[in-house]
Design an enzyme around this catalytic site. Sequence first.
Site, PDB file in Angstrom:
ATOM      1  N   LEU A  51       0.806  -1.233   0.000  1.00 43.28           N
ATOM      2  CA  LEU A  51       0.000   0.000   0.000  1.00 43.28           C
ATOM      3  C   LEU A  51       0.832   1.274   0.000  1.00 43.28           C
ATOM      4  O   LEU A  51       1.949   1.295   0.522  1.00 43.28           O
ATOM      5  CB  LEU A  51      -0.883   0.017   1.259  1.00 43.28           C
ATOM      6  CG  LEU A  51      -1.762  -1.216   1.485  1.00 43.28           C
ATOM      7  CD1 LEU A  51      -2.484  -1.095   2.812  1.00 43.28           C
ATOM      8  CD2 LEU A  51      -2.750  -1.377   0.337  1.00 43.28           C
ATOM      9  N   TRP A  60       0.948   5.679   0.927  1.00 44.63           N
ATOM     10  CA  TRP A  60       0.661   6.466   2.140  1.00 44.63           C
ATOM     11  C   TRP A  60      -0.370   7.562   1.914  1.00 44.63           C
ATOM     12  O   TRP A  60      -0.744   8.258   2.839  1.00 44.63           O
ATOM     13  CB  TRP A  60       1.944   7.114   2.664  1.00 44.63           C
ATOM     14  CG  TRP A  60       2.810   7.736   1.585  1.00 44.63           C
ATOM     15  CD1 TRP A  60       3.956   7.203   1.068  1.00 44.63           C
ATOM     16  CD2 TRP A  60       2.602   8.975   0.883  1.00 44.63           C
ATOM     17  NE1 TRP A  60       4.472   8.026   0.092  1.00 44.63           N
ATOM     18  CE2 TRP A  60       3.663   9.122  -0.038  1.00 44.63           C
ATOM     19  CE3 TRP A  60       1.622   9.971   0.945  1.00 44.63           C
ATOM     20  CZ2 TRP A  60       3.770  10.219  -0.897  1.00 44.63           C
ATOM     21  CZ3 TRP A  60       1.726  11.061   0.081  1.00 44.63           C
ATOM     22  CH2 TRP A  60       2.787  11.185  -0.822  1.00 44.63           C
ATOM     23  N   LYS A  64       1.159  -4.954   3.569  1.00 44.62           N
ATOM     24  CA  LYS A  64       2.242  -4.069   4.003  1.00 44.62           C
ATOM     25  C   LYS A  64       1.831  -2.623   3.786  1.00 44.62           C
ATOM     26  O   LYS A  64       1.747  -2.140   2.666  1.00 44.62           O
ATOM     27  CB  LYS A  64       3.547  -4.316   3.248  1.00 44.62           C
ATOM     28  CG  LYS A  64       4.681  -3.577   3.977  1.00 44.62           C
ATOM     29  CD  LYS A  64       5.908  -3.320   3.138  1.00 44.62           C
ATOM     30  CE  LYS A  64       5.931  -1.976   2.459  1.00 44.62           C
ATOM     31  NZ  LYS A  64       5.911  -0.789   3.325  1.00 44.62           N
ATOM     32  N   TYR A  87      10.141  -9.086  -9.320  1.00 44.81           N
ATOM     33  CA  TYR A  87      10.106 -10.052  -8.208  1.00 44.81           C
ATOM     34  C   TYR A  87       9.297 -11.286  -8.620  1.00 44.81           C
ATOM     35  O   TYR A  87       9.687 -12.415  -8.322  1.00 44.81           O
ATOM     36  CB  TYR A  87       9.448  -9.455  -6.957  1.00 44.81           C
ATOM     37  CG  TYR A  87      10.092  -8.214  -6.379  1.00 44.81           C
ATOM     38  CD1 TYR A  87      11.460  -7.966  -6.509  1.00 44.81           C
ATOM     39  CD2 TYR A  87       9.332  -7.289  -5.661  1.00 44.81           C
ATOM     40  CE1 TYR A  87      12.037  -6.825  -5.957  1.00 44.81           C
ATOM     41  CE2 TYR A  87       9.896  -6.163  -5.097  1.00 44.81           C
ATOM     42  CZ  TYR A  87      11.247  -5.927  -5.252  1.00 44.81           C
ATOM     43  OH  TYR A  87      11.812  -4.795  -4.698  1.00 44.81           O
ATOM     44  N   GLU A  99      -1.594  -0.590  -9.525  1.00 51.05           N
ATOM     45  CA  GLU A  99      -2.231   0.739  -9.628  1.00 51.05           C
ATOM     46  C   GLU A  99      -1.125   1.739  -9.346  1.00 51.05           C
ATOM     47  O   GLU A  99      -0.593   1.764  -8.241  1.00 51.05           O
ATOM     48  CB  GLU A  99      -3.326   0.910  -8.572  1.00 51.05           C
ATOM     49  CG  GLU A  99      -4.459  -0.086  -8.635  1.00 51.05           C
ATOM     50  CD  GLU A  99      -5.394   0.139  -9.799  1.00 51.05           C
ATOM     51  OE1 GLU A  99      -5.234   1.148 -10.515  1.00 51.05           O
ATOM     52  OE2 GLU A  99      -6.270  -0.707  -9.988  1.00 51.05           O
ATOM     53  N   CYS A 140      -3.039  10.139  -6.845  1.00 45.26           N
ATOM     54  CA  CYS A 140      -2.549   9.558  -8.097  1.00 45.26           C
ATOM     55  C   CYS A 140      -3.286  10.110  -9.306  1.00 45.26           C
ATOM     56  O   CYS A 140      -2.731  10.186 -10.390  1.00 45.26           O
ATOM     57  CB  CYS A 140      -2.654   8.049  -8.055  1.00 45.26           C
ATOM     58  SG  CYS A 140      -4.299   7.482  -7.612  1.00 45.26           S
ATOM     59  N   GLU A 170       5.290  13.029 -12.470  1.00 43.32           N
ATOM     60  CA  GLU A 170       4.311  13.149 -11.394  1.00 43.32           C
ATOM     61  C   GLU A 170       4.939  13.921 -10.232  1.00 43.32           C
ATOM     62  O   GLU A 170       5.984  13.538  -9.724  1.00 43.32           O
ATOM     63  CB  GLU A 170       3.920  11.747 -10.934  1.00 43.32           C
ATOM     64  CG  GLU A 170       2.832  11.742  -9.911  1.00 43.32           C
ATOM     65  CD  GLU A 170       2.406  10.322  -9.527  1.00 43.32           C
ATOM     66  OE1 GLU A 170       3.293   9.464  -9.375  1.00 43.32           O
ATOM     67  OE2 GLU A 170       1.204  10.099  -9.383  1.00 43.32           O
TER      68      GLU A 170
HETATM   69  P1  NAP Z   1       5.950   3.844  -3.471  1.00 41.07           P
HETATM   70  O1  NAP Z   1       7.181   4.496  -3.022  1.00 41.07           O
HETATM   71  O2  NAP Z   1       5.944   3.125  -4.760  1.00 41.07           O
HETATM   72  O3  NAP Z   1       5.522   2.868  -2.295  1.00 41.07           O
HETATM   73  C1  NAP Z   1       4.394   2.042  -2.385  1.00 41.07           C
HETATM   74  C2  NAP Z   1       4.616   0.822  -1.516  1.00 41.07           C
HETATM   75  O4  NAP Z   1       5.678   0.035  -2.064  1.00 41.07           O
HETATM   76  C3  NAP Z   1       5.023   1.173  -0.088  1.00 41.07           C
HETATM   77  O5  NAP Z   1       4.425   0.260   0.805  1.00 41.07           O
HETATM   78  C4  NAP Z   1       6.525   1.016  -0.164  1.00 41.07           C
HETATM   79  O6  NAP Z   1       7.136   0.777   1.095  1.00 41.07           O
HETATM   80  C5  NAP Z   1       6.676  -0.178  -1.063  1.00 41.07           C
HETATM   81  N1  NAP Z   1       8.009  -0.235  -1.651  1.00 41.07           N
HETATM   82  C6  NAP Z   1       8.901   0.776  -1.838  1.00 41.07           C
HETATM   83  N2  NAP Z   1      10.047   0.322  -2.376  1.00 41.07           N
HETATM   84  C7  NAP Z   1       9.901  -1.013  -2.521  1.00 41.07           C
HETATM   85  C8  NAP Z   1      10.748  -2.051  -3.010  1.00 41.07           C
HETATM   86  N3  NAP Z   1      11.986  -1.798  -3.431  1.00 41.07           N
HETATM   87  N4  NAP Z   1      10.245  -3.307  -3.044  1.00 41.07           N
HETATM   88  C9  NAP Z   1       9.012  -3.575  -2.594  1.00 41.07           C
HETATM   89  N5  NAP Z   1       8.172  -2.643  -2.099  1.00 41.07           N
HETATM   90  C10 NAP Z   1       8.604  -1.371  -2.076  1.00 41.07           C
HETATM   91  O7  NAP Z   1       4.742   4.852  -3.577  1.00 41.07           O
HETATM   92  P2  NAP Z   1       4.271   5.901  -2.478  1.00 41.07           P
HETATM   93  O8  NAP Z   1       5.280   7.001  -2.496  1.00 41.07           O
HETATM   94  O9  NAP Z   1       3.942   5.239  -1.192  1.00 41.07           O
HETATM   95  O10 NAP Z   1       2.870   6.383  -3.068  1.00 41.07           O
HETATM   96  C11 NAP Z   1       2.802   7.342  -4.051  1.00 41.07           C
HETATM   97  C12 NAP Z   1       2.582   6.700  -5.402  1.00 41.07           C
HETATM   98  O11 NAP Z   1       1.427   5.878  -5.375  1.00 41.07           O
HETATM   99  C13 NAP Z   1       2.353   7.716  -6.467  1.00 41.07           C
HETATM  100  O12 NAP Z   1       3.098   7.406  -7.615  1.00 41.07           O
HETATM  101  C14 NAP Z   1       0.869   7.569  -6.775  1.00 41.07           C
HETATM  102  O13 NAP Z   1       0.522   7.962  -8.056  1.00 41.07           O
HETATM  103  C15 NAP Z   1       0.626   6.144  -6.509  1.00 41.07           C
HETATM  104  N6  NAP Z   1      -0.789   5.882  -6.215  1.00 41.07           N
HETATM  105  C16 NAP Z   1      -1.537   5.232  -7.162  1.00 41.07           C
HETATM  106  C17 NAP Z   1      -2.875   4.969  -6.936  1.00 41.07           C
HETATM  107  C18 NAP Z   1      -3.692   4.243  -7.969  1.00 41.07           C
HETATM  108  O14 NAP Z   1      -4.706   3.685  -7.618  1.00 41.07           O
HETATM  109  N7  NAP Z   1      -3.284   4.210  -9.218  1.00 41.07           N
HETATM  110  C19 NAP Z   1      -3.469   5.343  -5.730  1.00 41.07           C
HETATM  111  C20 NAP Z   1      -2.688   5.994  -4.790  1.00 41.07           C
HETATM  112  C21 NAP Z   1      -1.329   6.243  -5.049  1.00 41.07           C
HETATM  113  P3  NAP Z   1       7.789   2.030   1.886  1.00 41.07           P
HETATM  114  O15 NAP Z   1       6.702   2.951   2.216  1.00 41.07           O
HETATM  115  O16 NAP Z   1       8.396   1.435   3.082  1.00 41.07           O
HETATM  116  O17 NAP Z   1       8.783   2.655   0.963  1.00 41.07           O
END
Ligand code: NAP
Length: 500
Positions: free
Chosen positions: A165, A167, A191, A255, A267, A302, A400
């Site tokens: 998920l 944040w 997670k 992975y 998403e 997003c 973005e």
């Molecule tokens: P993110 O950095 O990609 O993190 C998402 C999840 O992936 C977090 O739980 C993160 O853990 C985990 N993660 C990070 N690095 C990883 C790795 N190397 N291997 C496995 N898992 C890993 O995204 P975010 O900054 O939390 O959220 C913002 C993004 O989400 C934006 O790009 C937004 O557009 C997108 N979003 C999309 C939607 C949709 O429905 N399309 C909805 C909401 C948000 P950590 O937090 O511990 O890094």
Amino acid sequence: MDIATPNDYRAIAAGLAFPSEAFINGRFVAARSGARFTNLNPATAAILGEVAACDEDDVDAAVAAARRAFDAGAWSRAAPEARKDVLLRLAALLREHAVELAVMESLDSGKTITDCLNEVGHEVPNFFQWYGELIDKSFGKVAPTDESALALIVHEPVGVAGLVLPWNFPLLMAAWKLAPALAAGCSVVVKPAEQTPLTVLRLAELAAQAGLPDGVLNVVPGFGETAGQAIGRHRDIDVVSFTGSTEVGALFLKYASESNLKPVGLEMGGKSPFIVLDDAPIDDALVSNAVSAALWNGGQNCSANMRQFVPRARKDEFLDKVLARVAALTVGDPLDPATEMGAMVSADHQRRVLGYIEAGIGEGARVVAGGGALEGHDGYFVKPTVFDDVVHGMTIATEEIFGPVLGVIAFSEPEEALRMASDSVYGLHATVFTRDIDRALHFARRLPCGTVSINRFSEGDIKTPFGGYKRSGSLARDNGTEAIAQYQQTKTIWIGGPEG
Ligand code: NAP
Ligand code: MG
């Protein structure tokens, strides 16, 4: 009590006990390594607490519990009515604890209490209710055969689902995935993002109270590279549903290819356009949609419509009205119900957003509102920012930003707007304002994205599938009846028939 003042919410905040452990097999447990990470309130930079930092060992324990529960069948093979009863009880408990959960989410994420009350207090329970109600009304199919055979097409839960998920809507994104996964009969390992682990841990406790069997819902807070990667690579996880950045989404495909080829629902990010056609009156409704399309949730959305395409001849009128509305926005203490925009989720993210604002200025776009950090706060705030003279192709019009930035791009002909709007690696959402039904349909059909909103900025609701084209998503969809498909296998059962 009619809760309305910041002090009421502060009093509730002061009385909250924050979850701090992982939730595995129906119990709160420390990470096996004993490691913990510090969780902050980004609006004040105050430490909320230490949370278990799960790694591969904890993910293994959670997956083992999830597999045992799945194989035992108390949830996976239960009558759909029985699953419905538990999900409806969970919805009721979530409503009962709505204010507590909303305050916890606001503290954890910097989101406004008003948005948290709506998302956590209202939408989240509705998700569990809707999928609970759906599951005992979902039928399989019978294929046409001659009378000697009966060919059944049935759906079965996939098994153990890994849910990873973001944040920006911590509990709502959890509900988008948990409600259909649980309704389908899967066991899950969740997670949450490291910035916002609290409310989903509390939800897990409420789910146990609602009667969800031990091991069906496990939560492993921790970092992406450890807990997230362990989920992505786990050979006994049958499916992953991920919401987050496109960059990390790509890692989940890697992975999967390097482990058990689990299907991965993605998403991801967006760079959504907001298109004003020249027949649309630039009235209050349009201006209020334009501002919330870019700035709602501090732009940490997003499907935020950061790129706003406006006819060159109408640009001054549009900007004047947008700027008046932006100037009236209340930014600050998220626990104050009058606040319309809270904090960025972290210091890192605030820096990232400010970096994009500098890039915009460096490439020749003109700041006409905001343009920096909001002073006078210990937390991580960015002023609502508006750029004029944005040109298609600039960094701020391409990548973005995920922050409170609205950019105006002028166009001469509608087809030019359509071309620029479509020219993106992303394809999540687009908004078009027009009174002309032919143009509305033309744009709706031609825009390459998962949601097109006409005359309103919106992302649909529980009933409508949500997901992205291109690098915004996979073919998987959250929400609607479509979401259930992410968590089900399709099986054909062919009975009898003539010998061949
Ligand atoms: P993110 O950095 O990609 O993190 C998402 C999840 O992936 C977090 O739980 C993160 O853990 C985990 N993660 C990070 N690095 C990883 C790795 N190397 N291997 C496995 N898992 C890993 O995204 P975010 O900054 O939390 O959220 C913002 C993004 O989400 C934006 O790009 C937004 O557009 C997108 N979003 C999309 C939607 C949709 O429905 N399309 C909805 C909401 C948000 P950590 O937090 O511990 O890094
Ligand atoms: Mg936090």
